[in-house]
Motif scaffolding. Structure first.
Motif, PDB file in Angstrom:
ATOM      1  N   PRO A 113       0.817  -1.220   0.000  1.00 30.19           N
ATOM      2  CA  PRO A 113       0.000   0.000   0.000  1.00 30.19           C
ATOM      3  C   PRO A 113       0.849   1.269   0.000  1.00 30.19           C
ATOM      4  O   PRO A 113       2.041   1.225   0.300  1.00 30.19           O
ATOM      5  CB  PRO A 113      -0.802  -0.107   1.294  1.00 30.19           C
ATOM      6  N   GLU A 114       0.230   2.381  -0.322  1.00 30.79           N
ATOM      7  CA  GLU A 114       0.893   3.688  -0.191  1.00 30.79           C
ATOM      8  C   GLU A 114       1.307   3.880   1.266  1.00 30.79           C
ATOM      9  O   GLU A 114       0.701   3.312   2.176  1.00 30.79           O
ATOM     10  CB  GLU A 114      -0.090   4.803  -0.583  1.00 30.79           C
ATOM     11  N   CYS A 115       2.321   4.706   1.480  1.00 26.05           N
ATOM     12  CA  CYS A 115       2.764   5.000   2.855  1.00 26.05           C
ATOM     13  C   CYS A 115       1.621   5.658   3.626  1.00 26.05           C
ATOM     14  O   CYS A 115       1.023   6.620   3.170  1.00 26.05           O
ATOM     15  CB  CYS A 115       3.973   5.937   2.776  1.00 26.05           C
ATOM     16  N   ASP A 116       1.294   5.095   4.790  1.00 26.89           N
ATOM     17  CA  ASP A 116       0.202   5.649   5.612  1.00 26.89           C
ATOM     18  C   ASP A 116       0.588   5.510   7.081  1.00 26.89           C
ATOM     19  O   ASP A 116       0.528   4.431   7.662  1.00 26.89           O
ATOM     20  CB  ASP A 116      -1.101   4.914   5.344  1.00 26.89           C
ATOM     21  N   PHE A 117       1.002   6.644   7.681  1.00 26.73           N
ATOM     22  CA  PHE A 117       1.433   6.592   9.089  1.00 26.73           C
ATOM     23  C   PHE A 117       0.244   6.687  10.048  1.00 26.73           C
ATOM     24  O   PHE A 117       0.402   6.558  11.256  1.00 26.73           O
ATOM     25  CB  PHE A 117       2.406   7.745   9.390  1.00 26.73           C
ATOM     26  N   GLY A 118      -0.963   6.937   9.492  1.00 28.75           N
ATOM     27  CA  GLY A 118      -2.138   7.063  10.347  1.00 28.75           C
ATOM     28  C   GLY A 118      -2.331   8.503  10.802  1.00 28.75           C
ATOM     29  O   GLY A 118      -1.566   9.396  10.458  1.00 28.75           O
ATOM     30  N   ASP A 119      -3.377   8.706  11.620  1.00 28.17           N
ATOM     31  CA  ASP A 119      -3.730  10.042  12.110  1.00 28.17           C
ATOM     32  C   ASP A 119      -3.061  10.257  13.473  1.00 28.17           C
ATOM     33  O   ASP A 119      -3.465   9.647  14.476  1.00 28.17           O
ATOM     34  CB  ASP A 119      -5.262  10.138  12.233  1.00 28.17           C
ATOM     35  N   MET A 120      -2.028  11.106  13.501  1.00 28.15           N
ATOM     36  CA  MET A 120      -1.255  11.290  14.741  1.00 28.15           C
ATOM     37  C   MET A 120      -2.130  11.790  15.896  1.00 28.15           C
ATOM     38  O   MET A 120      -1.814  11.601  17.064  1.00 28.15           O
ATOM     39  CB  MET A 120      -0.113  12.280  14.505  1.00 28.15           C
ATOM     40  N   SER A 168      13.444  -9.082   4.233  1.00 29.04           N
ATOM     41  CA  SER A 168      12.556  -9.123   5.404  1.00 29.04           C
ATOM     42  C   SER A 168      12.199  -7.723   5.885  1.00 29.04           C
ATOM     43  O   SER A 168      11.278  -7.551   6.690  1.00 29.04           O
ATOM     44  CB  SER A 168      13.237  -9.869   6.553  1.00 29.04           C
ATOM     45  N   ASN A 169      12.915  -6.714   5.396  1.00 30.17           N
ATOM     46  CA  ASN A 169      12.670  -5.347   5.860  1.00 30.17           C
ATOM     47  C   ASN A 169      11.967  -4.475   4.834  1.00 30.17           C
ATOM     48  O   ASN A 169      11.778  -3.278   5.082  1.00 30.17           O
ATOM     49  CB  ASN A 169      13.997  -4.689   6.266  1.00 30.17           C
ATOM     50  N   LEU A 170      11.565  -5.025   3.715  1.00 27.65           N
ATOM     51  CA  LEU A 170      10.928  -4.229   2.642  1.00 27.65           C
ATOM     52  C   LEU A 170       9.593  -3.623   3.090  1.00 27.65           C
ATOM     53  O   LEU A 170       9.066  -3.939   4.145  1.00 27.65           O
ATOM     54  CB  LEU A 170      10.652  -5.141   1.440  1.00 27.65           C
ATOM     55  N   GLY A 171       9.063  -2.759   2.245  1.00 23.55           N
ATOM     56  CA  GLY A 171       7.694  -2.276   2.422  1.00 23.55           C
ATOM     57  C   GLY A 171       7.638  -1.072   3.331  1.00 23.55           C
ATOM     58  O   GLY A 171       8.125   0.002   2.983  1.00 23.55           O
ATOM     59  N   GLY A 174       3.167  -5.394   2.682  1.00 18.48           N
ATOM     60  CA  GLY A 174       1.806  -5.845   2.375  1.00 18.48           C
ATOM     61  C   GLY A 174       0.787  -5.239   3.323  1.00 18.48           C
ATOM     62  O   GLY A 174      -0.405  -5.538   3.283  1.00 18.48           O
ATOM     63  N   LEU A 175       1.281  -4.367   4.203  1.00 17.14           N
ATOM     64  CA  LEU A 175       0.383  -3.633   5.117  1.00 17.14           C
ATOM     65  C   LEU A 175       0.987  -2.242   5.292  1.00 17.14           C
ATOM     66  O   LEU A 175       2.171  -2.039   5.016  1.00 17.14           O
ATOM     67  CB  LEU A 175       0.223  -4.360   6.449  1.00 17.14           C
ATOM     68  N   SER A 176       0.198  -1.287   5.762  1.00 17.07           N
ATOM     69  CA  SER A 176       0.708   0.087   5.897  1.00 17.07           C
ATOM     70  C   SER A 176       1.439   0.249   7.226  1.00 17.07           C
ATOM     71  O   SER A 176       1.387  -0.640   8.096  1.00 17.07           O
ATOM     72  CB  SER A 176      -0.469   1.072   5.831  1.00 17.07           C
TER      73      SER A 176
END
Ligand code: ADP
Ligand code: DAR
Length: 348
Positions: A91-98, A266-269, A324-326
């Motif tokens: 997915p696109e980079c998504d850090f969430g709502d701080m 193992s560190n991708l994404g 495979g997850l944000s």
């Protein structure tokens, strides 16, 4: 390419549970053995560590960013297997709502969580990975990163310390205090991670060592936020602020289907590892401890880094999946798993 047949013979003749052993079949080997990237990356560069260290968990690294394309017949099945995904999609980079993360301090009483750390890895867009880097390139990357770090302000403001010229005593103290990396990982060494050591390596940190950046350890850049106690929200918010400042000045390697690129698949994404050092002597003693971690997609490590032992019932518990997850999904997965482990420890 000289050592490739020896590496293949060793891999073929030794028993290993690594993802390299599982996915580097004769067919894959025959298909990739003569390929080379424009950086000069080879299949030998990718499999050397896991061939020489049968006890590896993953065992394979990308020779360079282009290696993820040239050696995809080996790397793709390893990626799908490690991150438990069925297609190469990120997915696109998504850090969430701080302002509305939905979590805070995971251990307000301070009884169990000794410290909390969240890190990401980043690679400069135009450089290779350890097997295809030379000393000049390592030093160039150090200078590019150092210049970006020197522009940080407020809580993130700090100083860059090159390893060249740092006393052994200072290095040991910083490493013992869990702030600095060293050159003791035999898997990374076999992969070329310490070539030209200590040239081009160093650490940046702010005054109270809660925001740190590693330069040219396993990855070109590791951006780290950490502090004593269990306040995952404060640690995560600081990390995100640091990432956003640095991405204004640096161009990071990223592919739509793989996310941010790193030396190890193992560190991708998201490249995000959120960990707590947590006192769980009862849960850790349960025969089903590994099963509990697997169920929550958690990884248990010792307290001095990967492939080390726990001390006094304190374990490094972190999210295992990074791709495979944000970013917000990865940290929520860790948070839910740690909360479950805390419940189990308290009820044991
Ligand atoms: P990574 O791959 O995230 O760098 P490692 O397992 O190699 O993780 O650990 C790197 C360093 O970070 C080690 O010194 C380790 O002790 C430290 N560390 C990891 N998690 C924590 C934590 N939650 N609190 C304090 N130190 C930590
Ligand atoms: N030591 C290697 C890599 C495992 C993942 N950890 C990293 N990249 N630091 C292994 O195969 O065990």
């Amino acid at each position: 390419m000289a050592d490739l047949p020896e590496l293949w013979n060793k891999l073929s003749s030794t028993d290993s549970q690594s993802l390299l052993k599982k996915h580097c079949t004769q067919e894959v080997y025959d298909k990739l053995k003569d390929k080379k990237t424009s950086n000069g990356g080879t299949l030998a560069d990718c499999i050397r560590s896991g061939s020489q260290n049968p006890e590896s968990g993953v065992g394979v690294y990308a020779s360079c960013p282009e290696g993820y394309t040239v050696f995809a017949d080996l790397l793709n099945p390893v990626i799908l297997d490690y991150h438990k995904i069925s297609e190469l999609k990120h997915p696109e980079c998504d850090f969430g709502d701080m302002a509305n993360l939905g979590f805070g301090d995971l251990d307000p009483s301070g009884e169990m969580i000794v410290s909390t750390r969240v890190r990401v890895g980043r690679s400069h867009a135009k450089y290779g990975f350890p097997p295809t880097l030379n000393k000049e390139q390592r030093v160039e990357m150090q200078n590019i990163t150092k210049a970006a770090l020197e522009g940080l302000t407020g809580e993130l403001k700090g100083t860059y310390y090159p390893l060249e010229g740092m006393t052994k005593e200072t290095q040991k103290q910083l490493t013992d205090d869990h702030f600095l990396f060293n050159d003791s990982d035999r898997f990374l060494k076999a992969a070329g991670g310490y070539d030209d050591w200590p040239a081009g390596r160093g650490i940046f940190f702010n005054d109270n060592k809660t925001f740190l950046v590693w330069v040219n350890e396993e990855d070109h850049i590791r951006i780290i936020s950490m502090q004593k106690g269990g306040d995952l929200s404060a640690v995560y918010k600081r990390l995100v602020a640091g990432i956003k400042e640095l991405e204004k000045k640096l161009e990071f390697a990223r592919l739509p289907q793989l996310g941010y690129l790193t030396f190890c698949p193992s560190n991708l994404g998201t490249t995000l590892r959120a960990s707590v050092h947590i006192k769980i002597p009862k849960v850790a003693a349960m025969p089903e401890f590994k099963e509990i971690c697997d169920k929550h997609n958690l990884q248990a490590r010792g307290i001095h880094g990967e492939h080390t032992e726990s001390v006094g019932g304190v374990y490094d518990i972190s999210n295992k999946r990074r791709m495979g997850l944000s970013e917000i999904e990865a940290i929520q997965e860790m948070r839910r798993g740690v909360e479950e482990i805390i419940k189990l420890e308290k009820s044991a």
